[in-house]
Write an enzyme that holds these catalytic residues in place. Sequence first.
Site, PDB file in Angstrom:
ATOM      1  N   GLY B   7      13.054 -22.418  17.610  1.00 11.66           N
ATOM      2  CA  GLY B   7      12.992 -22.984  18.952  1.00 11.66           C
ATOM      3  C   GLY B   7      14.344 -23.593  19.247  1.00 11.66           C
ATOM      4  O   GLY B   7      14.751 -24.556  18.595  1.00 11.66           O
ATOM      5  N   ALA B   8      15.076 -22.983  20.173  1.00 12.56           N
ATOM      6  CA  ALA B   8      16.439 -23.440  20.471  1.00 12.56           C
ATOM      7  C   ALA B   8      16.504 -23.979  21.888  1.00 12.56           C
ATOM      8  O   ALA B   8      17.365 -23.614  22.678  1.00 12.56           O
ATOM      9  CB  ALA B   8      17.430 -22.290  20.261  1.00 12.56           C
ATOM     10  N   LYS B 189       3.221 -43.007  20.604  1.00 17.33           N
ATOM     11  CA  LYS B 189       3.896 -42.113  21.541  1.00 17.33           C
ATOM     12  C   LYS B 189       2.871 -41.249  22.283  1.00 17.33           C
ATOM     13  O   LYS B 189       2.991 -41.014  23.486  1.00 17.33           O
ATOM     14  CB  LYS B 189       4.870 -41.230  20.748  1.00 17.33           C
ATOM     15  N   ASN B 197       1.346 -38.942  31.407  1.00 17.98           N
ATOM     16  CA  ASN B 197       1.471 -37.531  31.774  1.00 17.98           C
ATOM     17  C   ASN B 197       0.293 -37.071  32.631  1.00 17.98           C
ATOM     18  O   ASN B 197       0.471 -36.431  33.656  1.00 17.98           O
ATOM     19  CB  ASN B 197       1.546 -36.650  30.519  1.00 17.98           C
ATOM     20  N   GLU B 275       0.845 -29.153  28.059  1.00 19.28           N
ATOM     21  CA  GLU B 275       0.585 -29.502  26.660  1.00 19.28           C
ATOM     22  C   GLU B 275      -0.720 -30.290  26.499  1.00 19.28           C
ATOM     23  O   GLU B 275      -0.911 -30.947  25.471  1.00 19.28           O
ATOM     24  CB  GLU B 275       1.771 -30.316  26.108  1.00 19.28           C
TER      25      GLU B 275
END
Lengths: 314, 314
Positions: B7-8, B189, B197, B275
């Site tokens: 994953g970049a 978190k 969110n 997500e």
Amino acid sequence: MKILFAGAGALGLRFAYMMHKAGHDIVAIDGWKDHVDAMKKNGLQAIIDGKDEGYLHFPVYHTSEVNQIKDNFELVFVATKAMGLKDMLKTIQPLMNPKTKIICVLNGLGHITTLKQFIAPENILIGTTVWSSGLGGPGVLKTGGSGKMDLKQVEEKNLDYTMQIVEELNKAGLNVNYSQNVYASIWNKAVVNCVLNTMCTLIDCNINEYGSYEHNYEISKAIIDEMALVAKAEDNVDMDKELVHKIVAGTFPIDKQGLHYPSLYQDMKNKRLTEIDYLNGAVARMGKAHNIPTPINAFIAHLIHSKENKNGNK
Amino acid sequence: MKILFAGAGALGLRFAYMMHKAGHDIVAIDGWKDHVDAMKKNGLQAIIDGKDEGYLHFPVYHTSEVNQIKDNFELVFVATKAMGLKDMLKTIQPLMNPKTKIICVLNGLGHITTLKQFIAPENILIGTTVWSSGLGGPGVLKTGGSGKMDLKQVEEKNLDYTMQIVEELNKAGLNVNYSQNVYASIWNKAVVNCVLNTMCTLIDCNINEYGSYEHNYEISKAIIDEMALVAKAEDNVDMDKELVHKIVAGTFPIDKQGLHYPSLYQDMKNKRLTEIDYLNGAVARMGKAHNIPTPINAFIAHLIHSKENKNGNK
């Protein structure tokens, strides 16, 4: 009969029109100034089933003019928004006597509690209606089709007099049925509103789109399961949960109410305060009074209020 | 060390940049074709704290090209979206050996369960980070500031080797702290994300507007109370509820994160899948496994999925 229409919106005026046609002595009071002024000036223009029926003339007052009304009424139709009921009752209290009956077929929950603060339970005729109606602008009633109404006296004393009233309403075509199932009807109707009004608003969708989510049943169920417990405790109603799920799902097809955006959705978009405290908010309030946990309905009420707050709704 | 960045995206490349600068042998793999092509053609352009640091050259592959990679890695950074983790692990499985460690500091909950399907718990370094980063388009890393990272090996065997890795990371400036409080940090978190969110998305507001509703504490509380029970059962974390409420409220001022629209809000607007299954959806899933009722978190997950469904998110 001398009848006061306390709230002269679309539905109130539809009944006012019918009772006036049937020869009753009617008066209307409302808080929307332009609308009241138009009716004072020209009368009420009635467009029924697309046909202009001309102008009806009867006394109309702004709520601020209540002390100009010298009559005393046998019957009052309350036809405000849910959150306007209490203020309207305060306003019209001087116009009622110990025998005055009030008909209340407003959407939502908790109205009996409000009504009882102003009149005896034997004078409250609570119910539901499938009559619908619209306005074509200030002073213009634009309606059609037909409907019916279920009513029940909250405390069943001196029913003979109530039955006479029901007979008069039916002579005017209101299709009133005195029914022992009124509480169940109120809860069934509230379920539809507590699910669709709020979910369409939070998801930002129409009724069909709500139904298109594969797990919509689970969303509805979370709301309905709590409501069934509160309905039993508050009104001794044995909610038929499978039936109400079917009623909800019956609205999904686009040839039913599928393309409709519920009224609370529209109130939110138009920056008006919503009826949430008489829907999921009332469920949470009643649940608390009966020690029944209603986390989902309380949560929904907060989300809707938070959205009102963010939008600056008034 | 031979390090694979699986994953970049913005955060993966920030660490890749730092480890490359420190002399490590790095390889990156990603699923975004234009981005991979840009890096293959020109290298990675690094703009750090507003200064163009030129181009870095290291092997970059598209996920479909995984079988061209002949290396075997001592360390893997997973840096996908939460829902991309499992597929990435499947893709890179041939590149790992029984000693390969994986660092996972992805946002959200439930990643250990996914990681354990592919590697031994002693090879998982789970954690959180406050490093942040951005992309300035395909092939362009645009970042600045500094951060830190907390890590913990899921099963604490052969910690000496892990401490050597931590030392290398710190030589490269990653500010890694091997910490026994990692699980608590992950949950703290996650609380912020599970509240802000989703609520900003459903209410359609920024973080400050969420905080401006007078009963925001009750909304947050409904979510957090369930999470605290699940955190204890799942990870033996004693969540400090007053502390997490303070952390949430600490984001409200406009000189903090108040004007920010959380990532899930932005994913929803941009019609991307969210997500949610690694936030409130994970809480509901874990709650179910531990027989802990999580009606609120399950309900929120359904609302977000319903909104994805309505928007046609992909």
